[in-house]
Each structure stands twice: as structure tokens, then as C-alpha cells.
Design a protein around this motif. Sequence first.
Motif, PDB file in Angstrom:
ATOM      1  N   ILE A 148      -1.607  25.874   8.845  1.00  0.00           N
ATOM      2  CA  ILE A 148      -2.855  25.881   8.284  1.00  0.00           C
ATOM      3  C   ILE A 148      -3.704  24.544   8.500  1.00  0.00           C
ATOM      4  CG2 ILE A 148      -4.079  26.289   6.248  1.00  0.00           C
ATOM      5  CD1 ILE A 148      -1.844  28.256   5.378  1.00  0.00           C
ATOM      6  N   ARG A 149      -3.030  23.319   8.042  1.00  0.00           N
ATOM      7  CA  ARG A 149      -3.697  22.159   8.200  1.00  0.00           C
ATOM      8  C   ARG A 149      -3.791  21.676   9.652  1.00  0.00           C
ATOM      9  NH1 ARG A 149      -4.294  19.810   3.137  1.00  0.00           N
ATOM     10  NH2 ARG A 149      -4.595  21.359   1.846  1.00  0.00           N
ATOM     11  N   GLY A 150      -3.310  22.232  10.564  1.00  0.00           N
ATOM     12  CA  GLY A 150      -3.272  21.813  11.820  1.00  0.00           C
ATOM     13  C   GLY A 150      -4.361  22.644  12.537  1.00  0.00           C
ATOM     14  N   THR A 151      -5.137  23.647  12.006  1.00  0.00           N
ATOM     15  CA  THR A 151      -6.044  24.384  12.678  1.00  0.00           C
ATOM     16  C   THR A 151      -7.246  23.533  13.318  1.00  0.00           C
ATOM     17  OG1 THR A 151      -5.862  26.110  11.023  1.00  0.00           O
ATOM     18  CG2 THR A 151      -7.870  26.364  12.258  1.00  0.00           C
ATOM     19  N   ASP A 152      -7.365  23.907  14.563  1.00  0.00           N
ATOM     20  CA  ASP A 152      -8.556  23.180  15.163  1.00  0.00           C
ATOM     21  C   ASP A 152      -9.831  23.062  14.687  1.00  0.00           C
ATOM     22  OD1 ASP A 152     -10.314  22.427  17.219  1.00  0.00           O
ATOM     23  OD2 ASP A 152      -9.188  23.045  18.831  1.00  0.00           O
ATOM     24  N   LEU A 153     -10.254  22.072  14.345  1.00  0.00           N
ATOM     25  CA  LEU A 153     -11.659  21.976  13.475  1.00  0.00           C
ATOM     26  C   LEU A 153     -12.882  22.527  14.275  1.00  0.00           C
ATOM     27  CD1 LEU A 153     -11.588  18.383  12.086  1.00  0.00           C
ATOM     28  CD2 LEU A 153     -11.012  20.714  10.753  1.00  0.00           C
ATOM     29  N   ARG A 154     -12.713  22.395  15.746  1.00  0.00           N
ATOM     30  CA  ARG A 154     -13.835  23.140  16.364  1.00  0.00           C
ATOM     31  C   ARG A 154     -13.860  24.595  16.654  1.00  0.00           C
ATOM     32  NH1 ARG A 154     -11.632  20.632  22.252  1.00  0.00           N
ATOM     33  NH2 ARG A 154      -9.816  21.122  21.189  1.00  0.00           N
ATOM     34  N   LEU A 164     -19.812  33.277   9.585  1.00  0.00           N
ATOM     35  CA  LEU A 164     -18.355  33.755   9.045  1.00  0.00           C
ATOM     36  C   LEU A 164     -18.166  33.284   7.693  1.00  0.00           C
ATOM     37  CD1 LEU A 164     -17.619  34.775  11.868  1.00  0.00           C
ATOM     38  CD2 LEU A 164     -15.491  34.566  11.344  1.00  0.00           C
ATOM     39  N   SER A 165     -18.046  33.939   6.806  1.00  0.00           N
ATOM     40  CA  SER A 165     -17.754  33.530   5.348  1.00  0.00           C
ATOM     41  C   SER A 165     -16.325  32.839   5.300  1.00  0.00           C
ATOM     42  CB  SER A 165     -17.547  34.598   4.564  1.00  0.00           C
ATOM     43  OG  SER A 165     -16.402  35.615   4.621  1.00  0.00           O
ATOM     44  N   ARG A 166     -15.971  32.226   4.278  1.00  0.00           N
ATOM     45  CA  ARG A 166     -14.822  31.159   3.926  1.00  0.00           C
ATOM     46  C   ARG A 166     -13.399  32.301   4.286  1.00  0.00           C
ATOM     47  NH1 ARG A 166     -11.670  27.095   4.667  1.00  0.00           N
ATOM     48  NH2 ARG A 166     -10.019  26.745   3.032  1.00  0.00           N
ATOM     49  N   ALA A 167     -13.740  33.496   3.466  1.00  0.00           N
ATOM     50  CA  ALA A 167     -12.866  34.500   3.743  1.00  0.00           C
ATOM     51  C   ALA A 167     -12.314  35.013   5.023  1.00  0.00           C
ATOM     52  CB  ALA A 167     -12.890  35.673   2.472  1.00  0.00           C
ATOM     53  N   VAL A 173      -9.283  32.956  11.919  1.00  0.00           N
ATOM     54  CA  VAL A 173      -9.291  31.791  12.518  1.00  0.00           C
ATOM     55  C   VAL A 173      -8.052  31.055  12.020  1.00  0.00           C
ATOM     56  CG1 VAL A 173     -10.115  29.472  12.969  1.00  0.00           C
ATOM     57  CG2 VAL A 173     -11.668  31.655  13.133  1.00  0.00           C
ATOM     58  N   ILE A 174      -8.044  30.762  10.614  1.00  0.00           N
ATOM     59  CA  ILE A 174      -6.866  29.763  10.199  1.00  0.00           C
ATOM     60  C   ILE A 174      -5.574  30.556  10.346  1.00  0.00           C
ATOM     61  CG2 ILE A 174      -5.917  28.692   8.244  1.00  0.00           C
ATOM     62  CD1 ILE A 174      -8.891  28.146   7.356  1.00  0.00           C
ATOM     63  N   LEU A 175      -5.481  31.823   9.714  1.00  0.00           N
ATOM     64  CA  LEU A 175      -4.111  32.352   9.560  1.00  0.00           C
ATOM     65  C   LEU A 175      -3.725  32.755  11.080  1.00  0.00           C
ATOM     66  CD1 LEU A 175      -4.278  34.964   6.511  1.00  0.00           C
ATOM     67  CD2 LEU A 175      -3.483  32.530   6.791  1.00  0.00           C
ATOM     68  N   PRO A 176      -4.403  33.295  11.958  1.00  0.00           N
ATOM     69  CA  PRO A 176      -3.922  33.334  13.425  1.00  0.00           C
ATOM     70  C   PRO A 176      -3.417  32.444  14.070  1.00  0.00           C
ATOM     71  CG  PRO A 176      -5.746  34.813  13.100  1.00  0.00           C
ATOM     72  CD  PRO A 176      -5.751  33.924  11.798  1.00  0.00           C
ATOM     73  N   GLY A 177      -4.165  31.113  13.787  1.00  0.00           N
ATOM     74  CA  GLY A 177      -3.861  29.754  14.411  1.00  0.00           C
ATOM     75  C   GLY A 177      -2.511  29.221  13.823  1.00  0.00           C
TER      76      GLY A 177
END
Length: 260
Positions: A148-154, A164-167, A173-177
Motif C-alpha cells: 500500500i505504501r509503495g503505490t506509485d504516486l503518479r 475519483l473519490s478516496r474510496a 488503484v491502491i489495492l490492485p497495486g
Amino acid sequence: MSRFALIARKLGGARWLSPLLLLAVLEFGSRSGLIPERTLAAPSQVIATLWAMVLSGELADNLFVSFLRILFGLTIGITVGVVLGLVAGLSRQGEVAVDPIMQIKRTIPTLALTPLFIVWFGIGETPKVALIAFASIFPVYLNLYGGIRGTDLRLLEGARSLGLSRAAQIWHVILPGALPQLLVGLRYSLSVAVLVLVVAEQINATAGLGYLINNARDFMRTDIILVCLMVYAVLGLAADGLVRAIENRALAWRPAIVAQ
């Protein structure tokens, strides 16, 4: 091509030669008396014992008990690990609350807790399942948290630019990554769970592979001990194969997976 080379090729290559040679040496040593039966049973005797235990149903019954223990322990451990990983990974406050405790947990050897778990839960099934669950939490937590913390910021910036909302950012984005890292953690948890199962089943077991090993040790039946160790190894390989199958399906979008 020599006859020996043809045989090696049929067996799947030279990688099989050294294991087969080792088995032949062990068989010869056992049959010739160089290796006492009480020290190590001959491979042929181990295979015969395995077949007898399969036919009698003894192996299947005890394997089922061990399977239930590892299933319940893993279910609890993986669930707790995922929840804690999400809390620490998605929130700074959650990280402050959860991560220090998990790092303390990491430094405590799981097997060192065996006496304490016996005091807390007795000598029934609960301490066995609890040990497996406790051991399987951290690999899942650490890898999910890191993913999760390594998710690409781009990618996050692109998601925000699309409105897109936070959820929605978390879900799309975050969970698939983080999924590849989570599956790595799952693989480690499965391996650790099998290792802990070996020790957990030494706690006053009345059934299971550990029970068979304890009885075999008392009667110096090294053939039964080796059969149970083989089954433990197969459990580990099967668990790893299960995660690989999940990876191939869940991560089909990755080029590395498609290339396979």
C-alpha cells in the motif's frame, strides 16, 4: 547419445540424477546394514509404509485433522493480518497505532510462546490453532502494508485528476497495486504455518501428523517419521502451488504473468 544420457533425458534432465543417486546410496546403506533401521529406514521401506498407511486410512484420517488445524489457524491469521495491514497502510494514525505493536510481535519467536499459550488455552486444539494463527499474521501484514505504501504516486495523481473519490482510489488503484505484495505475504504465511504446525502438533496431540510422529518416535519407527515428513513437505508445496495459481489468475494483467 549414450544410453545413460538417454535415461537421464527421459527422467527430466540431470537435475533428477543427484536425488536418485542419494536414494540409491541410502537404500544400499540400509540393506547392507551400514545404516541401522533405527537410525534411518530404507527408501523402499518408507514407500511400503506409506502405501500401507494409505490403504488402512490411517494417514488420511490424521492428515485431515492436521489440515483442519492449519485451515483454521491460517483463516484467523490471514484475516487479522489483512485488517491490520489495511489500517496501518491507509492511515497515518493507524500506522502509529498498529505498526509498533506489529514490530514488537515480529521480534518475538512464535514457538517461544508455546508454554504461555498452553497456560492460557490448555492442551487441547486451541493452542495449536493459536500458534499457527499468530505465526501467519506478520508476513501478510508486512507485505500488504509495504504494498500500500509503495503505490506509485503518479497513479494516485492520475486518479485524482479523473475525479475519483478516496474510496474509489483505494479500490481501483491502491489495492490492485498492493495485491502482488499481498500474495507474496500469503505465500510466506502458508510456509510458516506448515512449519509451526510441525511443532504445534507435539502439544498433547491425539490425532494428526504430529501424533503419528510422536508415536513413531517412541517405537523408533523411522519409516513412519519419514512418511509424515514427506507429507509435511507435500503440504508446503501444495500451499505454494495454490498461491501461484491465485497469482496467475488475479495478476493476469501483469506482463510478467502473461509472458508465462
